[in-house]
Design a protein around this motif. Structure first.
Motif, PDB file in Angstrom:
ATOM      1  N   ALA A  33      47.450  33.213  33.199  1.00  0.00           N
ATOM      2  CA  ALA A  33      46.175  33.489  33.876  1.00  0.00           C
ATOM      3  C   ALA A  33      45.052  33.608  32.859  1.00  0.00           C
ATOM      4  CB  ALA A  33      46.285  34.779  34.688  1.00  0.00           C
TER       5      ALA A  33
ATOM      6  N   ARG B 179      41.584  34.941  31.144  1.00  0.00           N
ATOM      7  CA  ARG B 179      41.136  36.318  30.921  1.00  0.00           C
ATOM      8  C   ARG B 179      40.211  36.805  32.040  1.00  0.00           C
ATOM      9  NH1 ARG B 179      41.599  38.961  26.071  1.00  0.00           N
ATOM     10  NH2 ARG B 179      42.686  37.867  24.412  1.00  0.00           N
TER      11      ARG B 179
ATOM     12  N   HIS C 191      40.162  35.856  35.105  1.00  0.00           N
ATOM     13  CA  HIS C 191      40.955  36.085  36.313  1.00  0.00           C
ATOM     14  C   HIS C 191      41.709  37.409  36.204  1.00  0.00           C
ATOM     15  CE1 HIS C 191      43.197  35.271  39.910  1.00  0.00           C
ATOM     16  NE2 HIS C 191      44.350  35.315  39.263  1.00  0.00           N
ATOM     17  N   ARG C 192      42.261  37.679  35.019  1.00  0.00           N
ATOM     18  CA  ARG C 192      42.970  38.952  34.829  1.00  0.00           C
ATOM     19  C   ARG C 192      42.008  40.130  34.978  1.00  0.00           C
ATOM     20  NH1 ARG C 192      45.366  36.727  30.008  1.00  0.00           N
ATOM     21  NH2 ARG C 192      44.279  38.329  28.803  1.00  0.00           N
TER      22      ARG C 192
ATOM     23  N   LEU D 106      48.556  42.717  29.554  1.00  0.00           N
ATOM     24  CA  LEU D 106      47.191  43.211  29.629  1.00  0.00           C
ATOM     25  C   LEU D 106      46.916  44.065  28.406  1.00  0.00           C
ATOM     26  CD1 LEU D 106      47.199  44.378  33.367  1.00  0.00           C
ATOM     27  CD2 LEU D 106      46.128  42.289  32.488  1.00  0.00           C
TER      28      LEU D 106
ATOM     29  N   GLU E 184      41.125  45.441  27.720  1.00  0.00           N
ATOM     30  CA  GLU E 184      40.826  44.928  29.053  1.00  0.00           C
ATOM     31  C   GLU E 184      40.941  46.035  30.099  1.00  0.00           C
ATOM     32  OE1 GLU E 184      42.195  40.279  29.191  1.00  0.00           O
ATOM     33  OE2 GLU E 184      43.771  41.788  29.006  1.00  0.00           O
ATOM     34  N   THR E 185      41.974  46.859  29.964  1.00  0.00           N
ATOM     35  CA  THR E 185      42.185  47.923  30.941  1.00  0.00           C
ATOM     36  C   THR E 185      41.059  48.944  30.903  1.00  0.00           C
ATOM     37  OG1 THR E 185      44.577  47.644  30.738  1.00  0.00           O
ATOM     38  CG2 THR E 185      43.789  49.690  31.718  1.00  0.00           C
TER      39      THR E 185
END
Length: 339
Positions: free
Chosen positions: A6, A8, A10-11, A140, A144-145
């Motif tokens: 996927a 980035r 989209h994630r 992940l 990003e989180t």
């Protein structure tokens, strides 16, 4: 056939969706319910006011020369509107704008608490319920989180609250229009024409990026406490800056830099705890002694005035400090383990 990983973006969109659906009660329903309660109370006050007016009208009367008593019933807003001067209409417009802003304030009040406690539990709760182990098992990154939680705090929550506030404001105007029509007035002439609902709606939506930047030091501090504290992050988040302010005031520490304790409370403690309130120090300066008559309120909240906050060094210094704390919170999320 190998499956394409996927992208980035989209994630990240999936992470934002995850945050929304996990906290939709606070993100969506809390401001909506607050606006609904505001409208319900307004309706109750309207009904009470109409009943009181009818009772007063039924008791009102004049005696003619022959001794006959004539009752005076009803309030004809159409007649009153025809007799209004230009100054009266300007005051009416200002009153309508202030009433709209007050009617839409409830979702924003709820937003402040939702943002504060969401940031405070964003990284702590996932360690407490051990769900962090599941999320770390996915492809992940910690960056990003954490970024998805920051965007949820400074963009998703304010957008939801602002949409709820605008809807509340428009429904308030509809209710007010019904009341005006009952008393023989024209809603367009007395409500929608003099007021500026569209301009106010666009202004509060345009202000979201400014207050997102302003909130970064508070968001950074709360998420840092959320990532670091092993228990009761609320106490750590509140007591550390408050006790620091007390220490600075007691021992006059800021005199070393030619400043007073008030500067520390305003620029350090307040920025760490109150940045989720959509009101900057520059805004308070503009509000001090401002003229709320005519279109004064509209000038105060128009995008040009709100975006003048971006010209203030304090805005960017606080944002840089907030980003630094968020980077530290990201590192702590990577290393922290409750065991």
């Amino acid at each position: 056939m190998a499956r394409t990983p996927a992208h980035r973006t989209h994630r990240f969109a999936l992470l934002l969706s995850r945050e929304f659906w996990e906290h939709r009660g606070g993100f969506l329903w809390a401001p909506v319910i607050a606006g609904a309660i505001s409208l319900l109370l307004t309706a109750v006050f309207f009904v009470i006011g109409m009943v009181a007016m009818r009772r007063a009208d039924s008791d009102a009367g004049i005696f003619l020369d022959d001794g006959t008593r004539m009752s005076i019933n009803g309030l004809d807003l159409g007649v009153l509107a025809a007799q209004m001067s230009a100054e009266d209409k300007a005051q009416l417009a200002a009153g309508i704008d202030v009433a709209m802003m007050m009617s839409s304030s409830w979702p924003y009040i709820v937003m402040v608490f939702v943002m504060f406690f969401y940031c405070l539990g964003a990284l702590y709760d996932e360690r407490k319920d051990r769900s962090v182990l599941f999320w770390k098992s996915l492809p992940l990154s910690d960056g990003e989180t954490v970024l998805s939680k920051v965007v949820s705090a400074v963009v998703t929550i304010p957008v939801m609250a602002t949409l709820a506030a605008v809807a509340t404001m428009l429904l308030f105007l509809v209710m007010l229009s019904v009341l005006v029509m009952i008393h023989g007035g024209s809603p367009w002439e007395l409500i929608w024409g003099p007021g500026h609902p569209l301009a106010i709606s666009l202004s509060v939506l345009a202000a979201i990026p400014v207050y997102a930047i302003w909130a970064l030091p508070t968001v950074g501090w709360l998420m840092l406490c959320s990532a670091w504290a092993r228990s009761v992050p609320f106490l750590w988040a509140v007591l550390v800056p408050v006790l620091s302010g007390v220490f600075v005031a007691m021992f006059s520490v800021m005199r070393i830099f030619g400043l007073d304790a008030q500067w520390f409370w305003s620029n350090i403690v307040a920025r760490m705890l109150l940045g989720v309130v959509p009101m900057t120090g520059h805004d308070l300066t503009r509000l001090d002694g401002a003229d709320f008559g005519g279109s004064g309120l509209l000038h105060l909240i128009q995008p040009a005035a709100v975006y003048s906050n971006l010209l203030q060094p304090a805005t960017w210094i606080g944002a840089a400090a907030g980003v630094a704390m968020l980077l530290l919170a990201t590192r702590l999320r990577r290393w922290r383990d409750e065991g």
